[in-house]
Design a protein around this motif. Structure first.
Motif, short mmCIF file in Angstrom:
data_model
loop_
_atom_site.label_atom_id
_atom_site.label_comp_id
_atom_site.label_asym_id
_atom_site.label_seq_id
_atom_site.Cartn_x
_atom_site.Cartn_y
_atom_site.Cartn_z
N LEU A 311 0.85 -1.19 0.00
CA LEU A 311 0.00 0.00 0.00
C LEU A 311 0.88 1.24 0.00
O LEU A 311 1.67 1.44 0.92
N ALA A 313 1.04 5.64 -1.09
CA ALA A 313 0.23 6.85 -1.32
C ALA A 313 1.17 8.03 -1.48
O ALA A 313 2.25 8.06 -0.88
N ARG A 328 -3.19 9.87 2.70
CA ARG A 328 -2.54 8.90 3.60
C ARG A 328 -3.47 8.53 4.75
O ARG A 328 -3.49 7.38 5.18
N ALA A 331 -5.92 6.18 3.03
CA ALA A 331 -5.29 4.91 2.65
C ALA A 331 -4.97 4.06 3.88
O ALA A 331 -4.96 2.83 3.81
N HIS A 342 -2.02 1.94 -5.04
CA HIS A 342 -1.43 3.27 -4.88
C HIS A 342 -2.54 4.32 -4.87
O HIS A 342 -3.38 4.34 -5.76
N VAL A 343 -2.51 5.16 -3.85
CA VAL A 343 -3.53 6.18 -3.67
C VAL A 343 -2.90 7.55 -3.94
O VAL A 343 -1.87 7.89 -3.35
N TYR A 367 -13.31 9.27 -4.60
CA TYR A 367 -12.16 8.69 -5.29
C TYR A 367 -12.60 8.03 -6.60
O TYR A 367 -13.76 7.61 -6.75
#
Ligand code: SF4
Length: 387
Positions: A311, A313, A328, A331, A342-343, A367
């Motif tokens: 994970l 971000a 963050r 995420a 991936h954010v 999102y």
């Protein structure tokens, strides 16, 4: 939770042609910092990802004394300091040996297979990054390379083969030069690997026009010197685990840590330094080749769980003025179920992984996940509640 949310085709980032540019690339360094919302951002290059314990301690002190107290890993195995509002960073990094050439600091971009010499691989590429770094800094004309240009030394597994110019091992002492990830057919011994990559880089610097990357050229083969060529081959690539306990080929144990979102405090850096020299990987993890006391790492808040590295971000809000969300924080409530996620706070997608991953991008009010708008992310946050 995240499995259903992300039940969409994965995104793969690949090199592609770009239109001619009219501006220079703006990759930050130590002298030319990036003006972020949380203050000046300085990027410190670590050719090949290797950092000695002494230099880790020096970076920890710089982050504490001059920046926001943390160090941030990048997808090119470099480090960034944020909120660098106090002067003196360049002098302290120079004293620590982390800024060997002010004129070349933004072009010292070198990836190397992080596990080379530890586990697996056809050849040991350790030492080649430092050799290239010294030769690169000794050539004034190469100070003009774009900051995005990336060298690679791949030990044969293909984990850093997608760089601009890469020596990829095909045996213990033999390799092939890759251009933008493609086999050029130019066979080069390990002893000549550094010289070969610099030859290609010089040709690119002279002929690139407005291109930043070799993959943007219409015909990259023009960068090669005259000489015999083998038929190009396609070879499999794999990324081996670099997080957790890793059995070394010599029977010992290495340990890899995955700092949450690639962010470490000065205290955590010092804890890592207590276990010796480290290797920063392009996957925002840090390898301790000599092993470590895992319990002590955990006590310091350093994860050795491979899922943590799945994970990532970007910095998001409030650190970046372009961000549409505190990505963050959002995420941190997601639990990847085996796939990379991936954010990003906006469509620029800074720091996205180079391989296949689930792509989550903030938009006003929610999102977009792999291109599909969703409000499920916000719902998931509400169900989980504060952590
Ligand atoms: S992806 Fe957008 S929001 Fe995130 S750091 Fe980059 S510019 Fe900022």
């Amino acid at each position: 939770m995240i499995a259903s949310l992300l039940n969409r085709p994965r995104v793969t980032v690949s090199a592609m042609s770009s239109p001619a540019r009219v501006r220079a690339d703006a990759c930050p360094g130590v002298f030319a910092t990036h003006d972020a919302a949380d203050g000046p951002l300085a990027r410190v290059r670590l050719p090949g990802g290797g950092v000695t314990a002494d230099r880790l301690r020096a970076l920890a002190s710089c982050a504490e004394d001059l920046g926001d107290g943390d160090v941030h890993l990048t997808s090119r195995a470099n480090l960034q300091l944020r909120g660098v509002r106090r002067p003196g960073l360049a002098a302290r990094l120079t004293e620590a040996g982390l800024l060997p050439s002010p004129s070349h600091e933004r072009v010292r971009n070198v990836l190397a297979s992080p596990l080379s010499g530890v586990r697996g691989g056809l050849a040991d590429v350790r030492g080649l990054s430092a050799e290239l770094d010294r030769a690169l800094c000794a050539r004034p004309e190469l100070a003009e390379l774009p900051g995005r240009f990336l060298f690679g030394f791949d030990d044969g597994r293909g984990d850093v083969a997608g760089t601009d110019v890469c020596w990829r091992a095909i045996g213990p002492t033999t390799g092939v030069v890759l251009l933008a990830g493609a086999d050029s057919g130019w066979l080069v011994s390990r002893d000549e690997a550094v010289s070969a990559l610099l030859t290609v880089a010089e040709a690119f610097a002279h002929t690139r026009g407005s291109a930043w990357r070799i993959g943007e050229l219409a015909d990259a083969s023009t960068l090669l010197p005259d000489g015999p060529r083998e038929a190009p081959q396609t070879r499999p690539s794999r990324i081996d685990p670099t997080v957790g306990r890793i059995r070394r080929d010599d029977g010992g144990e290495a340990v890899g840590v995955a700092p949450r979102f690639g962010q470490l405090s000065a205290a955590q850096l010092r804890t890592l330094a207590d276990f010796g020299d480290v290797v920063v990987t392009p996957w925002r993890s840090i390898l301790l080749p000599g092993g470590a006391d895992v319990e002590r790492l955990h006590a310091a808040g350093l994860s050795t769980d491979p899922a943590t590295a799945q994970l990532s971000a970007c910095i998001g809000a409030p650190g970046c003025a372009k961000s549409l969300a505190d990505v963050r924080a959002d995420a941190a409530t997601l639990v990847p179920d085996g796939e990379r996620v991936h954010v990003s706070g906006c469509a620029r997608r800074c720091g996205r992984p180079s391989g296949a991953h689930r792509d989550v991008v903030a938009e006003p009010g929610g999102y977009r996940v792999d291109g599909r708008w969703t409000s499920e992310l916000a719902d998931a946050l509400a169900r989980k509640g504060p952590s």
